[in-house]
Design a protein around this motif. Structure first.
Motif, mmCIF file in Angstrom:
data_model
loop_
_atom_site.group_PDB
_atom_site.id
_atom_site.type_symbol
_atom_site.label_atom_id
_atom_site.label_comp_id
_atom_site.label_asym_id
_atom_site.label_seq_id
_atom_site.Cartn_x
_atom_site.Cartn_y
_atom_site.Cartn_z
ATOM 1 N N LYS A 99 13.870 6.342 1.895
ATOM 2 C CA LYS A 99 14.098 7.731 1.473
ATOM 3 C C LYS A 99 14.358 7.829 -0.024
ATOM 4 O O LYS A 99 14.100 8.862 -0.636
ATOM 5 C CB LYS A 99 15.282 8.317 2.259
ATOM 6 C CG LYS A 99 15.042 8.356 3.761
ATOM 7 C CD LYS A 99 16.281 8.789 4.515
ATOM 8 C CE LYS A 99 16.044 8.762 6.025
ATOM 9 N NZ LYS A 99 17.272 9.123 6.786
ATOM 10 N N ARG A 100 14.908 6.746 -0.599
ATOM 11 C CA ARG A 100 15.188 6.750 -2.046
ATOM 12 C C ARG A 100 14.803 5.394 -2.639
ATOM 13 O O ARG A 100 15.652 4.615 -3.082
ATOM 14 C CB ARG A 100 16.673 7.036 -2.286
ATOM 15 C CG ARG A 100 17.151 8.399 -1.805
ATOM 16 C CD ARG A 100 18.598 8.629 -2.205
ATOM 17 N NE ARG A 100 18.758 8.615 -3.654
ATOM 18 C CZ ARG A 100 19.933 8.478 -4.282
ATOM 19 N NH1 ARG A 100 21.024 8.307 -3.564
ATOM 20 N NH2 ARG A 100 19.998 8.487 -5.590
ATOM 21 N N ARG A 124 0.828 -1.211 0.000
ATOM 22 C CA ARG A 124 0.000 0.000 0.000
ATOM 23 C C ARG A 124 0.861 1.260 0.000
ATOM 24 O O ARG A 124 0.588 2.225 -0.712
ATOM 25 C CB ARG A 124 -0.905 -0.010 1.239
ATOM 26 C CG ARG A 124 -2.027 -1.023 1.201
ATOM 27 C CD ARG A 124 -3.118 -0.581 0.262
ATOM 28 N NE ARG A 124 -4.311 -1.405 0.406
ATOM 29 C CZ ARG A 124 -5.386 -1.239 -0.340
ATOM 30 N NH1 ARG A 124 -5.406 -0.312 -1.265
ATOM 31 N NH2 ARG A 124 -6.446 -2.019 -0.173
ATOM 32 N N HIS A 125 1.892 1.252 0.836
ATOM 33 C CA HIS A 125 2.724 2.440 1.031
ATOM 34 C C HIS A 125 3.500 2.814 -0.230
ATOM 35 O O HIS A 125 3.573 3.991 -0.595
ATOM 36 C CB HIS A 125 3.695 2.187 2.185
ATOM 37 C CG HIS A 125 4.574 3.340 2.524
ATOM 38 N ND1 HIS A 125 4.115 4.479 3.150
ATOM 39 C CD2 HIS A 125 5.913 3.547 2.318
ATOM 40 C CE1 HIS A 125 5.116 5.328 3.317
ATOM 41 N NE2 HIS A 125 6.217 4.787 2.823
ATOM 42 N N TYR A 126 4.077 1.815 -0.898
ATOM 43 C CA TYR A 126 4.960 2.113 -2.025
ATOM 44 C C TYR A 126 4.273 2.012 -3.390
ATOM 45 O O TYR A 126 4.679 2.705 -4.329
ATOM 46 C CB TYR A 126 6.162 1.162 -1.996
ATOM 47 C CG TYR A 126 7.067 1.382 -0.807
ATOM 48 C CD1 TYR A 126 7.906 2.487 -0.740
ATOM 49 C CD2 TYR A 126 7.066 0.499 0.273
ATOM 50 C CE1 TYR A 126 8.723 2.705 0.363
ATOM 51 C CE2 TYR A 126 7.883 0.702 1.373
ATOM 52 C CZ TYR A 126 8.708 1.807 1.415
ATOM 53 O OH TYR A 126 9.516 2.034 2.506
ATOM 54 N N PHE A 127 3.253 1.173 -3.500
ATOM 55 C CA PHE A 127 2.668 0.926 -4.823
ATOM 56 C C PHE A 127 1.153 1.103 -4.884
ATOM 57 O O PHE A 127 0.556 0.883 -5.943
ATOM 58 C CB PHE A 127 3.036 -0.493 -5.293
ATOM 59 C CG PHE A 127 4.513 -0.726 -5.396
ATOM 60 C CD1 PHE A 127 5.286 -0.062 -6.346
ATOM 61 C CD2 PHE A 127 5.154 -1.604 -4.524
ATOM 62 C CE1 PHE A 127 6.657 -0.268 -6.433
ATOM 63 C CE2 PHE A 127 6.519 -1.820 -4.606
ATOM 64 C CZ PHE A 127 7.274 -1.149 -5.567
ATOM 65 N N GLY A 178 13.586 4.658 -5.388
ATOM 66 C CA GLY A 178 13.847 4.525 -6.815
ATOM 67 C C GLY A 178 15.297 4.790 -7.178
ATOM 68 O O GLY A 178 15.609 5.101 -8.336
ATOM 69 N N SER A 179 16.202 4.642 -6.209
ATOM 70 C CA SER A 179 17.622 4.913 -6.457
ATOM 71 C C SER A 179 18.202 3.916 -7.451
ATOM 72 O O SER A 179 17.648 2.829 -7.674
ATOM 73 C CB SER A 179 18.407 4.858 -5.149
ATOM 74 O OG SER A 179 18.440 3.538 -4.647
ATOM 75 N N ALA A 180 19.331 4.283 -8.018
ATOM 76 C CA ALA A 180 19.981 3.412 -9.001
ATOM 77 C C ALA A 180 20.345 2.066 -8.381
ATOM 78 O O ALA A 180 20.223 1.020 -9.032
ATOM 79 C CB ALA A 180 21.229 4.105 -9.557
ATOM 80 N N TYR A 181 20.781 2.085 -7.126
ATOM 81 C CA TYR A 181 21.130 0.825 -6.474
ATOM 82 C C TYR A 181 19.908 -0.075 -6.342
ATOM 83 O O TYR A 181 19.970 -1.272 -6.644
ATOM 84 C CB TYR A 181 21.724 1.071 -5.095
ATOM 85 C CG TYR A 181 21.919 -0.221 -4.319
ATOM 86 C CD1 TYR A 181 23.033 -1.029 -4.548
ATOM 87 C CD2 TYR A 181 20.960 -0.657 -3.392
ATOM 88 C CE1 TYR A 181 23.200 -2.236 -3.863
ATOM 89 C CE2 TYR A 181 21.115 -1.855 -2.711
ATOM 90 C CZ TYR A 181 22.241 -2.639 -2.959
ATOM 91 O OH TYR A 181 22.381 -3.836 -2.298
ATOM 92 N N VAL A 182 18.799 0.486 -5.862
ATOM 93 C CA VAL A 182 17.582 -0.311 -5.665
ATOM 94 C C VAL A 182 17.113 -0.895 -6.985
ATOM 95 O O VAL A 182 16.775 -2.076 -7.080
ATOM 96 C CB VAL A 182 16.469 0.545 -5.019
ATOM 97 C CG1 VAL A 182 15.142 -0.220 -5.019
ATOM 98 C CG2 VAL A 182 16.848 0.931 -3.593
ATOM 99 N N VAL A 183 17.106 -0.071 -8.025
ATOM 100 C CA VAL A 183 16.644 -0.527 -9.341
ATOM 101 C C VAL A 183 17.558 -1.628 -9.879
ATOM 102 O O VAL A 183 17.094 -2.660 -10.377
ATOM 103 C CB VAL A 183 16.575 0.652 -10.330
ATOM 104 C CG1 VAL A 183 16.278 0.149 -11.751
ATOM 105 C CG2 VAL A 183 15.503 1.642 -9.894
ATOM 106 N N GLY A 184 18.865 -1.428 -9.769
ATOM 107 C CA GLY A 184 19.815 -2.419 -10.279
ATOM 108 C C GLY A 184 19.769 -3.717 -9.501
ATOM 109 O O GLY A 184 19.758 -4.806 -10.094
ATOM 110 N N ARG A 185 19.728 -3.616 -8.185
ATOM 111 C CA ARG A 185 19.661 -4.803 -7.339
ATOM 112 C C ARG A 185 18.343 -5.544 -7.568
ATOM 113 O O ARG A 185 18.308 -6.781 -7.593
ATOM 114 C CB ARG A 185 19.801 -4.398 -5.881
ATOM 115 C CG ARG A 185 19.605 -5.514 -4.867
ATOM 116 C CD ARG A 185 20.682 -6.554 -4.931
ATOM 117 N NE ARG A 185 20.478 -7.569 -3.900
ATOM 118 C CZ ARG A 185 20.990 -8.786 -3.940
ATOM 119 N NH1 ARG A 185 21.760 -9.161 -4.940
ATOM 120 N NH2 ARG A 185 20.758 -9.637 -2.965
#
Length: 239
Positions: free
Chosen positions: A214-215, A184-187, A217-224
């Motif tokens: 806090k992030r 619910r919180h994120y999507f 959609g950061s590059a790390y989160v997306v890549g991981r």
């Protein structure tokens, strides 16, 4: 003097046995009763009350059949790839983590200002044992108790039940606990409707949810997340 010492040791042994009996009873109840809160959640609620004078909280238990299989696969792929195979403890992982942390401590001793990361070797079951019933302190005694509770969980609960309880109680942000609240919180969706990419993004956040919140959609989160998603098809779900 010797008699008093023996009495003290007997009393300590009795207290230890009684404590284990309490833990065993609480774990046994989880076979049929959904835990309403965890030790970690209660400590977080107190922290929020003290620091922010309010408790902003989101949590909603959903049964296993309403937890997206994509999320289950993603969390196993990210947190504990051999979850369905081990008996609660990955001894090889613990040994490797111990060796790495010994090297870290040596670096700190040589340079106290060095930025280092303590590495854990915990399985999903161990994480659940710690968060459900134990404190967050890092001592040998607490780690030993964690192993005992882990074996209790594995002995009394099915793997599916362990994963269900874990996903309904794990932290996904400040005051955000469980898969339903996270979805619910994120999507803005339900835990049952999470797709593969969304599930992988949530799985990435678990080691440090407050930081990734806090992030998200950061590059790390997306890549991981992409790496985890590629592994999800190989994950065997517990039955």
């Amino acid at each position: 003097m010797r008699r008093h010492l023996l009495r003290l040791l007997a009393l300590l042994a009795l207290c230890f046995v009684a404590l284990q009996a309490v833990f065993l009873l609480r774990v046994a109840l989880m076979v049929v009763v959904d835990p309403q809160s965890t030790t970690f959640q209660r400590s977080e609620a107190w922290r929020l009350l003290v620091e922010k004078r309010q408790i902003l909280w989101s949590q909603d238990w959903v049964p296993a059949d309403r937890l997206s299989q994509h999320l289950q696969r993603a969390v196993i792929a990210s947190e504990d790839a051999t979850f369905t195979d081990h008996s609660g403890v990955e001894w090889d992982a613990i040994e490797k983590a111990w060796d790495r942390n010994q090297r870290v401590q040596a670096r700190v001793a040589a340079n106290p200002k060095a930025r280092v990361k303590i590495v854990g070797g915990s399985t999903i079951t161990q994480q659940l044992a710690k968060n459900l019933l134990l404190s967050g302190e890092r001592t040998v005694l607490r780690k030993g108790q964690e192993l005992v509770v882990t074996l209790m969980l594995e002995g009394l609960l099915s793997k599916q039940r362990i994963l269900e309880i874990y996903l309904n109680n794990v932290e996904w942000g400040e005051g955000v606990f469980g898969a339903q609240a996270a979805a619910r919180h994120y999507f803005r969706t339900d835990a049952a409707r999470l797709g593969p990419a969304q599930a992988a993004r949530l799985a990435v956040m678990l080691p440090a949810p407050k930081r990734f919140e806090k992030r998200p959609g950061s590059a790390y989160v997306v890549g991981r997340a992409a790496t985890i998603q590629a592994r999800m098809d190989d994950v065997e779900l517990p039955r």
